[in-house]
Structure formats: structure tokens, C-alpha cells
Design a protein around this motif. Structure first.
Motif, PDB file in Angstrom:
ATOM      1  N   VAL A  12       0.844  -1.188   0.000  1.00 27.23           N
ATOM      2  CA  VAL A  12       0.000   0.000   0.000  1.00 27.23           C
ATOM      3  C   VAL A  12       0.880   1.239   0.000  1.00 27.23           C
ATOM      4  O   VAL A  12       2.040   1.190   0.461  1.00 27.23           O
ATOM      5  CB  VAL A  12      -0.948  -0.016   1.217  1.00 27.23           C
ATOM      6  CG1 VAL A  12      -0.165   0.116   2.515  1.00 27.23           C
ATOM      7  CG2 VAL A  12      -2.029   1.040   1.114  1.00 27.23           C
ATOM      8  N   GLN A  13       0.378   2.318  -0.535  1.00 24.45           N
ATOM      9  CA  GLN A  13       1.118   3.578  -0.507  1.00 24.45           C
ATOM     10  C   GLN A  13       1.004   4.234   0.869  1.00 24.45           C
ATOM     11  O   GLN A  13       0.035   3.999   1.614  1.00 24.45           O
ATOM     12  CB  GLN A  13       0.581   4.534  -1.567  1.00 24.45           C
ATOM     13  CG  GLN A  13       0.946   4.140  -2.989  1.00 24.45           C
ATOM     14  CD  GLN A  13       0.573   5.216  -3.988  1.00 24.45           C
ATOM     15  OE1 GLN A  13      -0.388   5.951  -3.794  1.00 24.45           O
ATOM     16  NE2 GLN A  13       1.332   5.309  -5.074  1.00 24.45           N
ATOM     17  N   ALA A  14       1.977   5.049   1.193  1.00 27.41           N
ATOM     18  CA  ALA A  14       1.944   5.786   2.453  1.00 27.41           C
ATOM     19  C   ALA A  14       0.640   6.572   2.561  1.00 27.41           C
ATOM     20  O   ALA A  14       0.176   7.173   1.579  1.00 27.41           O
ATOM     21  CB  ALA A  14       3.131   6.725   2.546  1.00 27.41           C
ATOM     22  N   LYS A  86       2.703   4.209   7.257  1.00 26.56           N
ATOM     23  CA  LYS A  86       3.968   4.864   6.961  1.00 26.56           C
ATOM     24  C   LYS A  86       4.967   3.826   6.455  1.00 26.56           C
ATOM     25  O   LYS A  86       4.846   2.636   6.789  1.00 26.56           O
ATOM     26  CB  LYS A  86       4.528   5.521   8.227  1.00 26.56           C
ATOM     27  CG  LYS A  86       3.596   6.507   8.889  1.00 26.56           C
ATOM     28  CD  LYS A  86       4.198   7.011  10.194  1.00 26.56           C
ATOM     29  CE  LYS A  86       3.260   7.998  10.888  1.00 26.56           C
ATOM     30  NZ  LYS A  86       3.846   8.505  12.161  1.00 26.56           N
ATOM     31  N   PRO A  87       5.967   4.248   5.693  1.00 26.67           N
ATOM     32  CA  PRO A  87       6.982   3.287   5.243  1.00 26.67           C
ATOM     33  C   PRO A  87       7.624   2.519   6.394  1.00 26.67           C
ATOM     34  O   PRO A  87       7.959   1.335   6.235  1.00 26.67           O
ATOM     35  CB  PRO A  87       7.988   4.174   4.524  1.00 26.67           C
ATOM     36  CG  PRO A  87       7.176   5.320   4.015  1.00 26.67           C
ATOM     37  CD  PRO A  87       6.154   5.577   5.078  1.00 26.67           C
ATOM     38  N   GLU A  88       7.757   3.147   7.543  1.00 29.50           N
ATOM     39  CA  GLU A  88       8.374   2.453   8.690  1.00 29.50           C
ATOM     40  C   GLU A  88       7.473   1.388   9.304  1.00 29.50           C
ATOM     41  O   GLU A  88       7.903   0.653  10.193  1.00 29.50           O
ATOM     42  CB  GLU A  88       8.810   3.454   9.763  1.00 29.50           C
ATOM     43  CG  GLU A  88       7.750   4.440  10.191  1.00 29.50           C
ATOM     44  CD  GLU A  88       7.867   5.779   9.457  1.00 29.50           C
ATOM     45  OE1 GLU A  88       8.095   5.777   8.225  1.00 29.50           O
ATOM     46  OE2 GLU A  88       7.697   6.824  10.135  1.00 29.50           O
ATOM     47  N   ASP A  89       6.244   1.281   8.836  1.00 26.50           N
ATOM     48  CA  ASP A  89       5.369   0.187   9.258  1.00 26.50           C
ATOM     49  C   ASP A  89       5.645  -1.094   8.470  1.00 26.50           C
ATOM     50  O   ASP A  89       5.077  -2.146   8.788  1.00 26.50           O
ATOM     51  CB  ASP A  89       3.894   0.572   9.076  1.00 26.50           C
ATOM     52  CG  ASP A  89       3.463   1.704   9.998  1.00 26.50           C
ATOM     53  OD1 ASP A  89       2.736   2.594   9.518  1.00 26.50           O
ATOM     54  OD2 ASP A  89       3.858   1.695  11.181  1.00 26.50           O
ATOM     55  N   THR A  90       6.479  -0.998   7.462  1.00 30.06           N
ATOM     56  CA  THR A  90       6.798  -2.169   6.657  1.00 30.06           C
ATOM     57  C   THR A  90       7.462  -3.240   7.507  1.00 30.06           C
ATOM     58  O   THR A  90       8.457  -2.988   8.189  1.00 30.06           O
ATOM     59  CB  THR A  90       7.726  -1.782   5.488  1.00 30.06           C
ATOM     60  OG1 THR A  90       7.026  -0.887   4.619  1.00 30.06           O
ATOM     61  CG2 THR A  90       8.184  -3.005   4.713  1.00 30.06           C
ATOM     62  N   GLN A 116       3.095 -10.265   5.162  1.00 25.73           N
ATOM     63  CA  GLN A 116       3.940  -9.125   4.815  1.00 25.73           C
ATOM     64  C   GLN A 116       3.081  -7.877   4.609  1.00 25.73           C
ATOM     65  O   GLN A 116       2.096  -7.904   3.869  1.00 25.73           O
ATOM     66  CB  GLN A 116       4.736  -9.408   3.551  1.00 25.73           C
ATOM     67  CG  GLN A 116       5.604  -8.254   3.070  1.00 25.73           C
ATOM     68  CD  GLN A 116       6.778  -7.982   4.000  1.00 25.73           C
ATOM     69  OE1 GLN A 116       7.461  -8.907   4.457  1.00 25.73           O
ATOM     70  NE2 GLN A 116       7.031  -6.707   4.284  1.00 25.73           N
ATOM     71  N   VAL A 117       3.484  -6.808   5.255  1.00 25.57           N
ATOM     72  CA  VAL A 117       2.899  -5.486   5.027  1.00 25.57           C
ATOM     73  C   VAL A 117       4.009  -4.593   4.491  1.00 25.57           C
ATOM     74  O   VAL A 117       5.057  -4.451   5.131  1.00 25.57           O
ATOM     75  CB  VAL A 117       2.310  -4.905   6.323  1.00 25.57           C
ATOM     76  CG1 VAL A 117       1.912  -3.445   6.117  1.00 25.57           C
ATOM     77  CG2 VAL A 117       1.112  -5.726   6.779  1.00 25.57           C
ATOM     78  N   SER A 118       3.792  -4.043   3.328  1.00 25.87           N
ATOM     79  CA  SER A 118       4.784  -3.170   2.707  1.00 25.87           C
ATOM     80  C   SER A 118       4.138  -1.835   2.388  1.00 25.87           C
ATOM     81  O   SER A 118       3.079  -1.795   1.750  1.00 25.87           O
ATOM     82  CB  SER A 118       5.334  -3.797   1.423  1.00 25.87           C
ATOM     83  OG  SER A 118       5.978  -5.031   1.694  1.00 25.87           O
ATOM     84  N   VAL A 119       4.783  -0.765   2.831  1.00 22.84           N
ATOM     85  CA  VAL A 119       4.250   0.586   2.624  1.00 22.84           C
ATOM     86  C   VAL A 119       5.271   1.369   1.813  1.00 22.84           C
ATOM     87  O   VAL A 119       6.413   1.558   2.252  1.00 22.84           O
ATOM     88  CB  VAL A 119       3.970   1.282   3.956  1.00 22.84           C
ATOM     89  CG1 VAL A 119       3.319   2.645   3.711  1.00 22.84           C
ATOM     90  CG2 VAL A 119       3.086   0.417   4.845  1.00 22.84           C
ATOM     91  N   SER A 120       4.871   1.820   0.648  1.00 19.77           N
ATOM     92  CA  SER A 120       5.769   2.569  -0.216  1.00 19.77           C
ATOM     93  C   SER A 120       5.612   4.067   0.024  1.00 19.77           C
ATOM     94  O   SER A 120       4.526   4.552   0.343  1.00 19.77           O
ATOM     95  CB  SER A 120       5.482   2.239  -1.682  1.00 19.77           C
ATOM     96  OG  SER A 120       4.171   2.632  -2.018  1.00 19.77           O
ATOM     97  N   SER A 121       6.699   4.792  -0.165  1.00 21.26           N
ATOM     98  CA  SER A 121       6.666   6.242   0.081  1.00 21.26           C
ATOM     99  C   SER A 121       6.228   6.997  -1.164  1.00 21.26           C
ATOM    100  O   SER A 121       6.133   6.449  -2.253  1.00 21.26           O
ATOM    101  CB  SER A 121       8.040   6.716   0.525  1.00 21.26           C
ATOM    102  OG  SER A 121       9.009   6.374  -0.433  1.00 21.26           O
TER     103      SER A 121
END
Length: 121
Positions: A12-14, A86-90, A116-121
Motif C-alpha cells: 500500500v502507498q503511504a 507509513k513506510p516504517e510500518d513495513t 507481509q505489510v509493505s508501505v511505499s513512500s
């Protein structure tokens, strides 16, 4: 034996949102608490949120106000609503339940497979 099935991770995006689910099944007399930890490679596992059988909740300071944990006792299922990501939640998010089994054995922690949870900036 107790089994956990996790779902809901992804990319997901930030600023976006995701909802994780954790369904427990098997020889369960009662679930004292359930919640999620997260792990980034090379770092210590971190408690994200947990909820007790009577609904008391705890959150990591880093997620307070953004994440909400809830549970459906009838379904032995927990949910983690994650907003304003937030990206740091990745991280890999691991569900756990602290269960008293029907066998009468002592309560024990069971873990899900992780999602896996990935957050892009």
C-alpha cells in the motif's frame, strides 16, 4: 492443537490502510489475549497491539492513533485496522493468541504464519 490463519497483508502507498485478520481454530477453551507483533529482518520483534478477553487494549507508541485492534469472540478472530500507514510500518506481521486449550493443559502462545505489510513512500 490450535491453528491460526492470517490474512490481509499487502502493498500500500503511504497514507493508505490495510486490515489484518487472524482466525483461531482447534481445541480452544478460551483465548486470554491475542494480538500482533511485527518483525523487520535484523531487528527485534516488536509488539504492535494486543487485546484481552475483556477488551483491554495495548498499542506500541509508534502506532497509537493509527491502528485499532478488535476481536470477535464468537468467531475467535482478531482484527488489526491499520490507517495512515507509513513506510516504517513495513514488516512481517505475526499474529498470536494466548490460549487455554480444552485439554486442560496450561495456556500457551500460538503463532500465525506471518503476513507481509509493505508501505511505499
Amino acid at each position: 492443537q490450535v491453528q491460526l490463519v492470517e490474512s490481509g497483508g499487502g502493498l500500500v502507498q503511504a497514507g493508505g490502510s490495510l486490515r489484518l485478520s487472524c482466525a483461531a481454530s482447534g481445541s480452544i477453551a478460551s483465548i486470554y489475549s491475542m494480538g500482533w507483533y511485527r518483525q523487520v529482518a535484523g531487528q527485534q520483534r516488536e509488539l504492535v497491539a494486543r487485546i484481552t478477553s475483556d477488551g483491554n487494549t495495548n498499542y506500541a507508541d509508534s502506532v497509537k492513533g493509527r491502528f485499532t485492534i478488535s476481536r470477535d469472540n464468537a468467531k475467535n478472530t482478531g482484527y488489526l485496522q491499520m490507517n495512515s500507514l507509513k513506510p516504517e510500518d513495513t514488516a512481517v506481521y505475526l499474529c498470536y493468541v494466548f490460549v487455554r486449550p480444552r485439554s486442560g493443559a496450561a495456556a500457551y502462545n500460538y503463532w500465525g504464519q506471518g503476513t507481509q505489510v509493505s508501505v511505499s513512500s
